[in-house]
Design a protein around this motif. Structure first.
Motif, PDB file in Angstrom:
ATOM      1  N   GLY A  68       0.838  -1.133   0.007  1.00  0.00           N
ATOM      2  CA  GLY A  68       0.079  -0.005  -0.022  1.00  0.00           C
ATOM      3  C   GLY A  68       0.795   1.148   0.002  1.00  0.00           C
ATOM      4  N   ILE A  69       0.366   2.348  -0.576  1.00  0.00           N
ATOM      5  CA  ILE A  69       1.086   3.744  -0.737  1.00  0.00           C
ATOM      6  C   ILE A  69       0.141   4.562  -0.483  1.00  0.00           C
ATOM      7  N   GLY A  70       0.594   5.361   0.810  1.00  0.00           N
ATOM      8  CA  GLY A  70       0.084   6.682   1.110  1.00  0.00           C
ATOM      9  C   GLY A  70       1.009   8.150   0.522  1.00  0.00           C
ATOM     10  N   SER A  71       0.396   8.982  -0.428  1.00  0.00           N
ATOM     11  CA  SER A  71       1.184   9.654  -0.980  1.00  0.00           C
ATOM     12  C   SER A  71       0.825  11.031  -1.202  1.00  0.00           C
ATOM     13  N   ILE A  72       1.638  11.901  -1.049  1.00  0.00           N
ATOM     14  CA  ILE A  72       1.330  13.373  -1.571  1.00  0.00           C
ATOM     15  C   ILE A  72       0.541  13.386  -2.911  1.00  0.00           C
ATOM     16  N   GLY A  73      -0.029  14.214  -3.449  1.00  0.00           N
ATOM     17  CA  GLY A  73      -1.026  14.527  -4.636  1.00  0.00           C
ATOM     18  C   GLY A  73      -0.599  15.656  -5.274  1.00  0.00           C
ATOM     19  N   PRO A  74      -1.232  15.940  -6.309  1.00  0.00           N
ATOM     20  CA  PRO A  74      -2.615  15.161  -6.867  1.00  0.00           C
ATOM     21  C   PRO A  74      -1.973  13.843  -7.558  1.00  0.00           C
ATOM     22  N   LEU A  75      -3.034  12.699  -7.413  1.00  0.00           N
ATOM     23  CA  LEU A  75      -2.963  11.462  -7.877  1.00  0.00           C
ATOM     24  C   LEU A  75      -3.604  11.466  -9.414  1.00  0.00           C
ATOM     25  N   ASP A  76      -3.104  10.503  -9.989  1.00  0.00           N
ATOM     26  CA  ASP A  76      -3.491   9.831 -11.373  1.00  0.00           C
ATOM     27  C   ASP A  76      -3.747   8.470 -11.319  1.00  0.00           C
ATOM     28  N   LEU A  77      -4.786   8.089 -10.576  1.00  0.00           N
ATOM     29  CA  LEU A  77      -5.090   6.612  -9.961  1.00  0.00           C
ATOM     30  C   LEU A  77      -5.031   5.672 -11.171  1.00  0.00           C
ATOM     31  N   ALA A  78      -5.613   6.050 -12.522  1.00  0.00           N
ATOM     32  CA  ALA A  78      -5.495   5.148 -13.736  1.00  0.00           C
ATOM     33  C   ALA A  78      -4.073   4.866 -13.958  1.00  0.00           C
ATOM     34  N   GLU A  79      -3.125   5.867 -13.702  1.00  0.00           N
ATOM     35  CA  GLU A  79      -1.642   5.443 -14.189  1.00  0.00           C
ATOM     36  C   GLU A  79      -1.071   4.940 -12.860  1.00  0.00           C
ATOM     37  N   GLY A  80      -1.560   5.267 -11.711  1.00  0.00           N
ATOM     38  CA  GLY A  80      -0.720   4.876 -10.402  1.00  0.00           C
ATOM     39  C   GLY A  80       0.153   5.633 -10.367  1.00  0.00           C
ATOM     40  N   ALA A  81      -0.053   7.064 -10.513  1.00  0.00           N
ATOM     41  CA  ALA A  81       1.285   8.009 -10.250  1.00  0.00           C
ATOM     42  C   ALA A  81       0.661   9.136  -9.641  1.00  0.00           C
ATOM     43  N   VAL A  82       1.671   9.885  -9.207  1.00  0.00           N
ATOM     44  CA  VAL A  82       1.619  11.321  -8.709  1.00  0.00           C
ATOM     45  C   VAL A  82       1.617  12.155  -9.859  1.00  0.00           C
ATOM     46  N   ASP A  83       0.765  13.383 -10.077  1.00  0.00           N
ATOM     47  CA  ASP A  83       0.820  14.041 -11.241  1.00  0.00           C
ATOM     48  C   ASP A  83       0.975  15.494 -10.722  1.00  0.00           C
ATOM     49  N   ASN A  84       2.361  16.028 -11.162  1.00  0.00           N
ATOM     50  CA  ASN A  84       2.488  17.385 -10.751  1.00  0.00           C
ATOM     51  C   ASN A  84       2.323  17.903  -9.212  1.00  0.00           C
ATOM     52  N   PRO A  85       3.223  17.403  -8.487  1.00  0.00           N
ATOM     53  CA  PRO A  85       2.958  17.363  -6.885  1.00  0.00           C
ATOM     54  C   PRO A  85       3.028  18.806  -6.686  1.00  0.00           C
ATOM     55  N   ALA A  86       2.413  19.354  -5.950  1.00  0.00           N
ATOM     56  CA  ALA A  86       2.455  20.883  -5.501  1.00  0.00           C
ATOM     57  C   ALA A  86       3.721  21.450  -4.789  1.00  0.00           C
ATOM     58  N   ASN A  87       3.950  20.378  -3.813  1.00  0.00           N
ATOM     59  CA  ASN A  87       5.032  20.602  -2.878  1.00  0.00           C
ATOM     60  C   ASN A  87       6.436  20.167  -3.185  1.00  0.00           C
ATOM     61  N   LEU A  88       6.670  19.887  -4.352  1.00  0.00           N
ATOM     62  CA  LEU A  88       7.960  19.653  -4.836  1.00  0.00           C
ATOM     63  C   LEU A  88       8.440  20.234  -6.183  1.00  0.00           C
ATOM     64  N   PRO A  89       9.827  20.435  -6.351  1.00  0.00           N
ATOM     65  CA  PRO A  89      10.205  21.279  -7.708  1.00  0.00           C
ATOM     66  C   PRO A  89       9.488  21.034  -8.894  1.00  0.00           C
ATOM     67  N   ASP A  90       9.282  22.099  -9.604  1.00  0.00           N
ATOM     68  CA  ASP A  90       8.715  21.939 -10.854  1.00  0.00           C
ATOM     69  C   ASP A  90       9.184  21.059 -12.052  1.00  0.00           C
ATOM     70  N   THR A  91      10.399  20.618 -11.599  1.00  0.00           N
ATOM     71  CA  THR A  91      11.067  19.577 -12.548  1.00  0.00           C
ATOM     72  C   THR A  91      10.271  18.242 -12.465  1.00  0.00           C
ATOM     73  N   ILE A  92       9.771  18.091 -11.347  1.00  0.00           N
ATOM     74  CA  ILE A  92       9.193  16.798 -11.009  1.00  0.00           C
ATOM     75  C   ILE A  92       7.532  16.896 -11.468  1.00  0.00           C
ATOM     76  N   ASP A  93       7.396  16.408 -12.439  1.00  0.00           N
ATOM     77  CA  ASP A  93       6.021  16.517 -13.078  1.00  0.00           C
ATOM     78  C   ASP A  93       5.219  15.212 -13.061  1.00  0.00           C
ATOM     79  N   ARG A  94       5.857  14.228 -12.941  1.00  0.00           N
ATOM     80  CA  ARG A  94       5.277  12.946 -12.648  1.00  0.00           C
ATOM     81  C   ARG A  94       6.244  11.744 -11.930  1.00  0.00           C
ATOM     82  N   ILE A  95       5.426  11.075 -11.078  1.00  0.00           N
ATOM     83  CA  ILE A  95       6.025  10.196 -10.337  1.00  0.00           C
ATOM     84  C   ILE A  95       5.392   8.872 -10.398  1.00  0.00           C
TER      85      ILE A  95
END
Length: 325
Positions: A68-95
Motif C-alpha cells: 500500500g502507498i499513501g502519497s502526496i498528490g494530486p494522484l492519477d489513479l488510472a496510471e498509478g502515479a503522482v501528477d505535478n505534485p504541488a510541494n516538490l520542484p517544478d521539474t518533478i512533473d510525474r512520479i
C-alpha cells in the motif's frame, strides 16, 4: 508467514515498512524525498526504501504479498502515479508508483491512496474505535481528510476526494490559498498559512503590544502557539484559527455524518489543547445533526504509514473482515 509493505511518500521524506499478517511492523526504512531532477528519482527513492525495509526484516521483496502507498498528490489513479505534485520542484512533473512497486514485489496488489485516505484506512484498521462512518483529518502544512461512509472509504474517481482544506469557510475571501483560490480553510489554519493570517490580523489591529516576530522571514505557526497564554495577540490569533477550524469540521460533519473524527498532522499533534480542544468545545453549537467525537489520532506520525500497511492487508479498505491474507 505472509508479509506486506507500506509506503508513506511525503514532500520531505519517504518511509517504507514491512509488516506481518497481523499488521505488526517488522522493520522501517526512511530517507529524504529527492528534489529531482525528475519524478523517476522519487520513484527510485521509494523502491530503495522498500528494498532496505525488506533487507532489515530479512524478507526478499518477492515475498511481499501486497503493498500500500499513501502519497502526496494530486494522484492519477488510472496510471498509478503522482501528477505535478504541488510541494516538490517544478521539474518533478510525474512520479510513477504502482507499476514500479508492483514489479519490485512481484505482485499486482499495489494500492495507491492520497495520504489522508491512507490515514482513515489506518484508523479503521488500528484504532480501538473504528465505526463504518469516520474521518481522519490532518492539520499540518496543508489540511485534508480521509472519509469513510457506510464502511466505504471514499477516494473519488481520480483519487483526490477529501480535499476539505479547499472548502470555502470565509466567503469574504480575505486570505488567498496556496492553490490560488480565496477563502479556503487551509488559507487560515494550516501550518504554512497561520503566519500570514497572523500578519493580516495584525494589520486589522493596528498598534500592537506583542512579542511575536511578525516581520521575521522565519516567523512560523510554532511561534504563535508557543506564545499563546503569554501574549495577548497570540491568543487572539489562536482564537481566530480555532473559529475557522470549528467551521471546517462542522462542514465535514454535516457532509459525511462521521461518528468519530480523528485529527492528526503536525499542527494538531503538537498543540492538542490549542487546536483540537477548541474544536470539541464549539461543535455542539454548530453541528445540526450528530456531533462527532473528535479525538487526536493515537497513531501519531505513523498514521499514513500504518494506513498504507492496512491497505495492503485488506485490499485497500482498512476493514479487517476484508483481509487478503
Amino acid at each position: 508467514m505472509a508479509y506486506y509493505a507500506g509506503v508513506d511518500l511525503g514532500a520531505t521524506n519517504v518511509r517504507a515498512a514491512v509488516a506481518d499478517d497481523e499488521g505488526d511492523v517488522v522493520s522501517v526504512y526512511r530517507r529524504d524525498t529527492p528534489g529531482g531532477p525528475t519524478g523517476i528519482a522519487v520513484t527510485e527513492a521509494v523502491l530503495e526504501c522498500i528494498r532496505e525495509a525488506c533487507a532489515a526484516a530479512d524478507v526478499a521483496p518477492e515475498r511481499i504479498r501486497a503493498a500500500g502507498i499513501g502519497s502526496i498528490g494530486p494522484l492519477d489513479l488510472a496510471e498509478g502515479a503522482v501528477d505535478n505534485p504541488a510541494n516538490l520542484p517544478d521539474t518533478i512533473d510525474r512520479i510513477p508508483l504502482t507499476g514500479p512497486v508492483g514489479q519490485l514485489v512481484d505482485s499486482d496488489r499495489v494500492y495507491l491512496h492520497n495520504d489522508t485516505v491512507a490515514g482513515v484506512i489506518g484508523e479503521r484498521f488500528y484504532s480501538d474505535r473504528n465505526p463504518d462512518d469516520m474521518v481522519y483529518l490532518t492539520i499540518s502544512t496543508g489540511i485534508g481528510a480521509g472519509v469513510c461512509v457506510d464502511g466505504d472509504v471514499l477516494t473519488g474517481w481520480d483519487g483526490n476526494a477529501g480535499e476539505v482544506g479547499h472548502m470555502v469557510v470565509d466567503p469574504r475571501g480575505r486570505r488567498t490559498c496556496g492553490c490560488g483560490r480565496e477563502g479556503h480553510w487551509e488559507a487560515y489554519c494550516s501550518g504554512e498559512n497561520v503566519p500570514e493570517y497572523a500578519r493580516l490580523l495584525a494589520e486589522d489591529a493596528g498598534d500592537l503590544d506583542t512579542d511575536l516576530p511578525l516581520e521575521a522571514p522565519d516567523f512560523s505557526a510554532a511561534d504563535v502557539f508557543e506564545a499563546a497564554g503569554e501574549d495577548a495577540f497570540a491568543d487572539h490569533v489562536v482564537e481566530q484559527v480555532a473559529h475557522w477550524n470549528a467551521l471546517g469540521v462542522t462542514n465535514v460533519a454535516q457532509a459525511y455524518a462521521p461518528l468519530v473524527v480523528y485529527v492528526g498532522g503536525a499542527v494538531a499533534l503538537k498543540n492538542e489543547e490549542l487546536v483540537v480542544d477548541p474544536i470539541r468545545e464549539r461543535l455542539d453549537g454548530l453541528v445540526f445533526n450528530n456531533v462527532p467525537d473528535v479525538q487526536l489520532t493515537n497513531l501519531g506520525d505513523d498514521v499514513v504509514l500504518k494506513g498504507a500497511i492496512a491497505s495492503a492487508l485488506t485490499g485497500g479498505t482498512g476493514d479487517r473482515t476484508a483481509s487478503v491474507v
